[in-house]
Design a protein around this motif. Structure first.
Motif, PDB file in Angstrom:
ATOM      1  N   LEU A  36      -1.061  -9.624   9.250  1.00  0.00           N
ATOM      2  CA  LEU A  36      -2.280  -8.988   8.724  1.00  0.00           C
ATOM      3  C   LEU A  36      -2.880  -9.917   7.669  1.00  0.00           C
ATOM      4  CD1 LEU A  36      -4.254  -6.618   8.335  1.00  0.00           C
ATOM      5  CD2 LEU A  36      -2.644  -5.666   6.674  1.00  0.00           C
ATOM      6  N   LYS A  37      -4.114 -10.350   7.932  1.00  0.00           N
ATOM      7  CA  LYS A  37      -4.815 -11.216   6.974  1.00  0.00           C
ATOM      8  C   LYS A  37      -5.896 -10.403   6.290  1.00  0.00           C
ATOM      9  CE  LYS A  37      -4.242 -15.498   9.535  1.00  0.00           C
ATOM     10  NZ  LYS A  37      -4.950 -16.561  10.270  1.00  0.00           N
ATOM     11  N   VAL A  38      -5.920 -10.441   4.977  1.00  0.00           N
ATOM     12  CA  VAL A  38      -6.917  -9.680   4.218  1.00  0.00           C
ATOM     13  C   VAL A  38      -7.698 -10.634   3.322  1.00  0.00           C
ATOM     14  CG1 VAL A  38      -7.275  -7.830   2.549  1.00  0.00           C
ATOM     15  CG2 VAL A  38      -5.403  -7.648   4.196  1.00  0.00           C
ATOM     16  N   ASP A  39      -9.018 -10.539   3.374  1.00  0.00           N
ATOM     17  CA  ASP A  39      -9.875 -11.328   2.495  1.00  0.00           C
ATOM     18  C   ASP A  39     -10.414 -10.390   1.413  1.00  0.00           C
ATOM     19  OD1 ASP A  39     -11.770 -12.789   1.217  1.00  0.00           O
ATOM     20  OD2 ASP A  39     -12.811 -13.477   3.023  1.00  0.00           O
ATOM     21  N   LEU A  40      -9.957 -10.583   0.191  1.00  0.00           N
ATOM     22  CA  LEU A  40     -10.358  -9.675  -0.890  1.00  0.00           C
ATOM     23  C   LEU A  40     -11.846  -9.806  -1.227  1.00  0.00           C
ATOM     24  CD1 LEU A  40      -7.306 -10.140  -3.294  1.00  0.00           C
ATOM     25  CD2 LEU A  40      -7.794  -8.141  -1.888  1.00  0.00           C
ATOM     26  N   SER A  41     -12.433 -10.957  -0.919  1.00  0.00           N
ATOM     27  CA  SER A  41     -13.857 -11.152  -1.241  1.00  0.00           C
ATOM     28  C   SER A  41     -14.739 -10.222  -0.411  1.00  0.00           C
ATOM     29  CB  SER A  41     -14.288 -12.594  -0.982  1.00  0.00           C
ATOM     30  OG  SER A  41     -13.402 -13.469  -1.620  1.00  0.00           O
ATOM     31  N   GLY A  60       4.681   3.686  10.182  1.00  0.00           N
ATOM     32  CA  GLY A  60       4.938   3.682  11.618  1.00  0.00           C
ATOM     33  C   GLY A  60       6.404   3.945  11.921  1.00  0.00           C
ATOM     34  N   SER A  61       6.777   3.755  13.160  1.00  0.00           N
ATOM     35  CA  SER A  61       8.193   3.880  13.545  1.00  0.00           C
ATOM     36  C   SER A  61       8.451   2.922  14.691  1.00  0.00           C
ATOM     37  CB  SER A  61       8.503   5.313  13.975  1.00  0.00           C
ATOM     38  OG  SER A  61       7.747   5.627  15.123  1.00  0.00           O
ATOM     39  N   ARG A 105      -2.318   1.732  10.034  1.00  0.00           N
ATOM     40  CA  ARG A 105      -3.685   2.050  10.458  1.00  0.00           C
ATOM     41  C   ARG A 105      -4.624   2.148   9.257  1.00  0.00           C
ATOM     42  NH1 ARG A 105      -0.054   4.889  13.095  1.00  0.00           N
ATOM     43  NH2 ARG A 105      -0.105   6.551  11.543  1.00  0.00           N
ATOM     44  N   LYS A 106      -4.291   1.441   8.203  1.00  0.00           N
ATOM     45  CA  LYS A 106      -5.041   1.636   6.956  1.00  0.00           C
ATOM     46  C   LYS A 106      -5.241   0.303   6.258  1.00  0.00           C
ATOM     47  CE  LYS A 106      -3.998   3.702   2.445  1.00  0.00           C
ATOM     48  NZ  LYS A 106      -4.652   4.926   2.092  1.00  0.00           N
ATOM     49  N   LEU A 107      -6.405   0.093   5.749  1.00  0.00           N
ATOM     50  CA  LEU A 107      -6.662  -1.067   4.890  1.00  0.00           C
ATOM     51  C   LEU A 107      -7.768  -0.681   3.922  1.00  0.00           C
ATOM     52  CD1 LEU A 107      -7.156  -4.761   6.034  1.00  0.00           C
ATOM     53  CD2 LEU A 107      -8.115  -3.823   3.949  1.00  0.00           C
TER      54      LEU A 107
END
Ligand code: SF4
Length: 588
Positions: A9-14, A205-206, A124-126
């Motif tokens: 999972l890659k997240v860009d805070l900008s 999750g599971s 399922r959340k960001l």
């Protein structure tokens, strides 16, 4: 969950956006340290500073996390504010299992949030949530408020920083679930530079257990080895502080800014004393039946005549060695009080202790005065140190701001480099001799756990530098595979190479199981390659004079042996970095 690639999972805070990417390389890099190096090689910028918003902050877990006990660490990788080079820091708590249950092999964070933020992720959340009201709050208060805000109790991990991280101190840690830390090399400042106060990972999750017949009996065997044999006794019983009395007895303890290696008054801070007087309970990282985390207490009178509250504080050998023995604070409750203050500020307690020990000796020698330290520092004066820890965390003046960037940075300005107890970073809690000093000074994480140099010093006779360096390199290789599995390194007696191969086989990673040695070698080389590309020169590392004045049970340090070890190890590190086997790490 068992897959031939990594799910990242890659997240860009900008932008506040994220994407899931399938990254090839499972059979070449395994996970943990290998995955972190692979991702930094692809996404890191060797020529930009650590503060550049595009530099990645990586959290990676391993292929056995969730399937076998003590596969409970997370490898955090970043360009370090301490030396502006590629670095790793390892932490536990619930971080690894939360990532596993959220179904990610790694989380990579780039960019900088516009406002102080908390990143919340699940399967399922960001969400990048504005938490400006938490900026300036202590690690504990931040944890309390986020626990109310986040939901997912029992399945989530809360990683957060204190004021030290916000102030971009190179000694700022990332606190993981209150009692564990990504302690060293300044990961907290990397979060601070990204305006990232906290990360909440919800394992919502599971997954199914492996279908084959091998898995269940193998799990039971590993579990029994961890809980029914004596291999892990030490960690559950007195815990790592059992080392305090042992090292003091053999003159290998860190006393009074390493002016001495043993002290008669050590009995006030031994593991036995902590257990008898302060221990409330043990606790554990998720997925660990051992429970080495020891919690003592500090008591505070909040109202006359006799109204008290108490708070729980975790203790271990190295925090005691650096925040107790190094400062000649020889009372268990005083040490716990200092640890708690550093915890609130989000400081790495080991670097803090060594830095303040240097500041105390610099004060004694007249290099600095109360004008700099704001409180008169004296070995053994716990009340003065309590104030100094707060000043260091807040960066109260120019002196504390420069000290927070590392003891040698302060020594450049004020003098006193000779007695700065720095081996790559502020020293670990061992003074066993030449092999350990070189191992920490040049080691990848500058940690006593990079390789067993401390144990080599105690067991091996003779002074064969080539033999000692060969041991360090081979031992590091074995540990690199363990950290690529994200095993707790305390379990290294249980998770021998053949057991790890069986575990990988049982969950379905057959190619990895057949190639343990070559994967370990590749990851070891990749890490050194990245380190050198970001500026590390092992030949230029200086070991301060104080380490050459140490006397252990073996007698004075042999400086020509020390130099020979350093030269031989530096050459070997360069060879590993230049090896073609490191090819999966491509940078810039
Ligand atoms: S032995 Fe200690 S540090 Fe290691 S996983 Fe267990 S509780 Fe965590």
């Amino acid at each position: 969950m068992i897959r031939d690639h990594f799910r990242v999972l890659k997240v860009d805070l900008s932008t506040g956006r994220g994407q899931i990417e399938e990254v090839e390389g499972r059979d070449a890099c395994a996970g943990g340290s290998g995955l972190a190096a692979l991702l930094f090689g692809r996404m890191g910028f060797p020529d930009r500073t650590w503060e550049d918003p595009e530099q990645p902050l990586i959290f990676a877990i391993g292929p056995l996390t969730g399937y076998f006990p003590l596969m409970s660490k997370t490898v955090c990788a970043f360009k370090s504010p301490y030396h502006d080079q590629f670095a790793e820091s390892h932490g536990g708590g619930r971080s690894a299992l939360s990532l596993r249950f959220a179904d990610y092999d790694a989380l990579v964070i780039t960019g900088k949030a516009r406002r102080p933020s908390c990143l919340m992720v699940g399967s399922r959340k960001l969400e990048v949530k504005d938490v400006h009201y938490l900026w300036g709050r202590s690690v504990q208060r931040t944890g309390q408020m986020l626990r109310r805000l986040a939901g997912g109790s029992g399945h989530r991990s809360i990683l957060r920083i204190g004021p030290a991280g916000e102030n971009r101190s190179a000694m700022a840690c990332i606190n993981a679930d209150t009692y564990r830390h990504f302690g060293r090399l300044g990961g907290g400042a990397v979060m601070g530079a990204k305006n990232l106060k906290a990360i909440v990972i919800v394992g919502d999750g599971s997954f199914d257990l492996p279908p084959g017949k091998e898995y269940t009996p193998l799990f039971q065997k590993v579990y029994a080895d961890l809980t029914e044999t004596s291999m892990m006794d030490k960690y559950h019983n007195l815990g790592t502080p059992v080392n305090v009395a042992v090292l003091n007895k053999i003159q290998a303890m860190t006393i009074r800014n390493l002016q001495r290696t043993s002290d008669e008054s050590i009995s006030g801070i031994t593991g036995e004393t902590f257990a008898e007087r302060t221990l409330l309970r043990n606790t554990a990282c998720s997925g660990c039946p051992v429970g080495c985390i020891h919690l003592g207490f500090v008591r505070e009178k909040f109202q006359e005549p006799n109204q008290y509250l108490y708070r729980q504080v975790t203790y271990d050998h190295e925090p005691i060695a650096l925040m107790g023995a190094m400062l000649s604070v020889m009372d268990a409750f005083q040490v716990l009080a200092l640890l708690e203050i550093a915890e609130k500020a989000g400081l790495d307690v080991m670097s803090t202790g060594a830095a303040l020990a240097w500041a105390t000796e610099a004060s004694e020698k007249g290099l600095i005065s109360e004008k700099e330290t704001l409180v008169p520092l004296k070995f053994g004066d716990a009340e003065a140190y309590a104030q100094a820890v707060k000043h260091l965390g807040l960066g109260a003046n120019d002196f504390y701001r420069v000290l927070a960037q590392g003891t040698l940075k302060a020594a450049e300005q004020y003098g006193g480099a000779d007695f700065a107890c720095v081996l790559g970073q502020e020293m670990a809690g061992y003074a066993t001799g030449e092999v350990f000093f070189v191992s920490q000074a040049l080691g990848f994480r500058h940690s006593h756990l990079d390789a067993g140099g401390y144990s080599y010093d105690q067991k091996q006779k003779g002074k064969d530098a080539a033999h000692a360096v060969d041991f360090l390199v081979q031992d590091e290789k074995a540990r690199v595979f363990l950290t690529s599995m994200v095993s707790c390194l305390f379990a290294r007696e249980v998770y021998k190479e053949s057991v790890l191969a069986d575990c990988l086989n049982a969950v379905g990673y057959k190619t990895l199981a057949e190639n343990v040695d070559s994967v370990a070698q590749r990851v070891q080389n990749m890490r050194w390659q990245l380190r050198m590309k970001t500026g590390f020169d092992p030949a230029s590392v200086k070991i301060p004079e104080r380490f050459k004045q140490v006397v252990t049970w073996k007698g004075p340090i042999d400086t020509s042996y020390l130099e020979s070890l350093q030269k031989t190890y530096a050459k070997k590190i360069r060879e590993m970095a230049e090896s073609e086997e490191s090819s999966p790490a491509r940078m810039g």
